[in-house]
Design an enzyme around this catalytic site. Structure first.
Site, PDB file in Angstrom:
ATOM      1  N   CYS A 108       1.064  -1.011  -0.263  1.00  0.00           N
ATOM      2  CA  CYS A 108      -0.210   0.174  -0.041  1.00  0.00           C
ATOM      3  C   CYS A 108       0.743   1.549   0.038  1.00  0.00           C
ATOM      4  O   CYS A 108       1.728   1.595  -1.405  1.00  0.00           O
ATOM      5  CB  CYS A 108      -1.216   0.157   1.596  1.00  0.00           C
ATOM      6  SG  CYS A 108      -2.504   1.031   0.748  1.00  0.00           S
ATOM      7  N   HIS A 149      -3.571  -5.188  -0.110  1.00  0.00           N
ATOM      8  CA  HIS A 149      -2.640  -5.769   1.595  1.00  0.00           C
ATOM      9  C   HIS A 149      -2.988  -6.993   2.295  1.00  0.00           C
ATOM     10  O   HIS A 149      -3.769  -7.835   2.058  1.00  0.00           O
ATOM     11  CB  HIS A 149      -3.344  -4.799   3.420  1.00  0.00           C
ATOM     12  CG  HIS A 149      -3.717  -3.569   2.946  1.00  0.00           C
ATOM     13  ND1 HIS A 149      -2.861  -2.796   3.668  1.00  0.00           N
ATOM     14  CD2 HIS A 149      -4.228  -2.215   2.316  1.00  0.00           C
ATOM     15  CE1 HIS A 149      -3.378  -1.937   4.071  1.00  0.00           C
ATOM     16  NE2 HIS A 149      -3.631  -1.459   2.739  1.00  0.00           N
ATOM     17  N   GLU A 165      -1.023  -8.556   3.897  1.00  0.00           N
ATOM     18  CA  GLU A 165      -0.836  -9.169   5.241  1.00  0.00           C
ATOM     19  C   GLU A 165      -2.170  -9.594   6.320  1.00  0.00           C
ATOM     20  O   GLU A 165      -1.795 -10.196   7.157  1.00  0.00           O
ATOM     21  CB  GLU A 165       0.024  -7.978   5.822  1.00  0.00           C
ATOM     22  CG  GLU A 165      -1.011  -6.835   6.588  1.00  0.00           C
ATOM     23  CD  GLU A 165      -1.409  -5.935   5.457  1.00  0.00           C
ATOM     24  OE1 GLU A 165      -1.105  -6.006   4.584  1.00  0.00           O
ATOM     25  OE2 GLU A 165      -2.140  -5.135   5.849  1.00  0.00           O
TER      26      GLU A 165
HETATM   27  N1  LIG Z   1      -2.011   6.897   2.826  1.00  0.00           N
HETATM   28  C1  LIG Z   1      -2.062   6.389   1.215  1.00  0.00           C
HETATM   29  C2  LIG Z   1      -2.061   4.916   2.270  1.00  0.00           C
HETATM   30  C3  LIG Z   1      -2.930   4.042   1.882  1.00  0.00           C
HETATM   31  C4  LIG Z   1      -2.239   2.920   2.774  1.00  0.00           C
HETATM   32  O1  LIG Z   1      -1.220   2.519   3.617  1.00  0.00           O
HETATM   33  N2  LIG Z   1      -4.145   1.903   3.622  1.00  0.00           N
HETATM   34  C5  LIG Z   1      -3.637   1.341   4.828  1.00  0.00           C
HETATM   35  C6  LIG Z   1      -3.226   1.947   6.168  1.00  0.00           C
HETATM   36  C7  LIG Z   1      -4.016   1.158   7.570  1.00  0.00           C
HETATM   37  C8  LIG Z   1      -3.026   0.214   7.356  1.00  0.00           C
HETATM   38  O2  LIG Z   1      -1.874   0.134   7.814  1.00  0.00           O
HETATM   39  O3  LIG Z   1      -3.318  -1.222   7.020  1.00  0.00           O
HETATM   40  C9  LIG Z   1      -3.653   6.048   0.388  1.00  0.00           C
HETATM   41  O4  LIG Z   1      -4.208   6.516   1.417  1.00  0.00           O
HETATM   42  O5  LIG Z   1      -3.024   5.875  -0.355  1.00  0.00           O
END
Ligand SMILES: N[C@@H](CCC(=O)NCCCC(=O)O)C(=O)O
Length: 253
Positions: A113, A222, A224
């Site tokens: 992400c 994601h 994970e």
């Molecule tokens: N802020 C960026 C990346 C979004 C992101 O990484 N979301 C996951 C946040 C929570 C987690 O770590 O699971 C965007 O908005 O593109």
């Protein structure tokens, strides 16, 4: 002794009350320990206080996580963020040079992400700051009011690049369904990145680093999240962990 590979996980800088902390989400730590079979090493967001070559040189792998914060637009020549946007300059100051140092040294890399976006920016690419406002692109954000299982549940399909790493890890599947929790996305793809997956609206959703001597993959979704329930997520983490273990054996032999 069969040592577990040491896998670095850069932290986010976060205020808790009046005190600054360095934090990493538990699901990323467990993805490293249980999914990749590694020893997680949380890396504080100390930026230029760290010698990134020294840090990368001690790692067998690097997992760059997601985060609600956005990469500061000035890092890629973008226009200023909307007022109130959450940034994390300490994290940017740490991950962007650390990604470059790790790739230079052939340290296996997995970006997730924000980590996917950081890889693109670290190598000279740019981001759409609000993908959902770009004509032709869908809304890739999660419903923050929904239960977590819904937020991280299946959201949209991505097509896997024929002959790519992800297609192999997916057992030859041409497309898979992924979760989606991001408001930003790849605009200009950095030189040296190869598209590994693309959403139906054409947004790049996964890349690998061309010519990388070791595993170097990043995904916008994601894996994970409850990886043990998703064969592709488990395969991504296993492949990353295996590459890190290979480096550990070479580094410690
Ligand atoms: N802020 C960026 C990346 C979004 C992101 O990484 N979301 C996951 C946040 C929570 C987690 O770590 O699971 C965007 O908005 O593109």
């Amino acid at each position: 002794m069969n040592r577990k590979p040491l896998i670095g996980v850069p932290a986010c800088a976060r205020m808790m009350g009046e005190h600054p902390f360095h934090v990493v989400g538990d699901k990323y730590v467990r993805a490293v320990s249980d999914g990749a079979g590694g020893m997680p090493l949380l890396i504080p967001a100390l930026g230029t206080a760290l010698d990134m070559d020294e840090v990368a040189g001690r790692l067998d792998g690097l997992l760059v996580t997601g985060s609600p914060s956005n990469v500061e637009p000035h890092r890629y020549g973008g226009s200023p963020s909307e007022p109130g946007t959450l940034h994390d300059p300490e994290r940017d100051d740490t991950t962007l040079p650390l990604i470059r140092a790790a790739l230079e040294m052939g340290v296996p890399l997995l970006g997730i992400c924000r980590g996917f976006q950081e890889l693109n920016v670290a190598l000279g690419g740019t981001l759409h700051q609000r993908v959902h406002e770009v004509p032709g692109y869908a809304n890739h954000r999660e419903d923050k009011e929904a239960p977590l299982a819904v937020q991280y549940g299946p959201s949209h399909s991505v097509r896997l690049t024929p002959g790519g790493v992800l297609e192999k890890l997916a057992g030859g599947e041409a497309a898979v369904t992924v979760n989606s929790l991001h408001g930003q996305g790849v605009d200009r793809l950095a030189d040296g990145l190869i598209v590994e997956a693309m959403a139906e609206d054409g947004l790049v959703e996964a890349v690998r680093v061309a010519g990388a001597p070791a595993f170097a993959l990043a995904v916008q979704w994601h894996p994970e999240w409850r990886f043990w329930e998703n064969p592709l997520s488990a395969a991504i983490l296993r492949a990353f962990g295996s590459a890190a273990a290979d480096r550990a054996r070479r580094r410690l032999s």
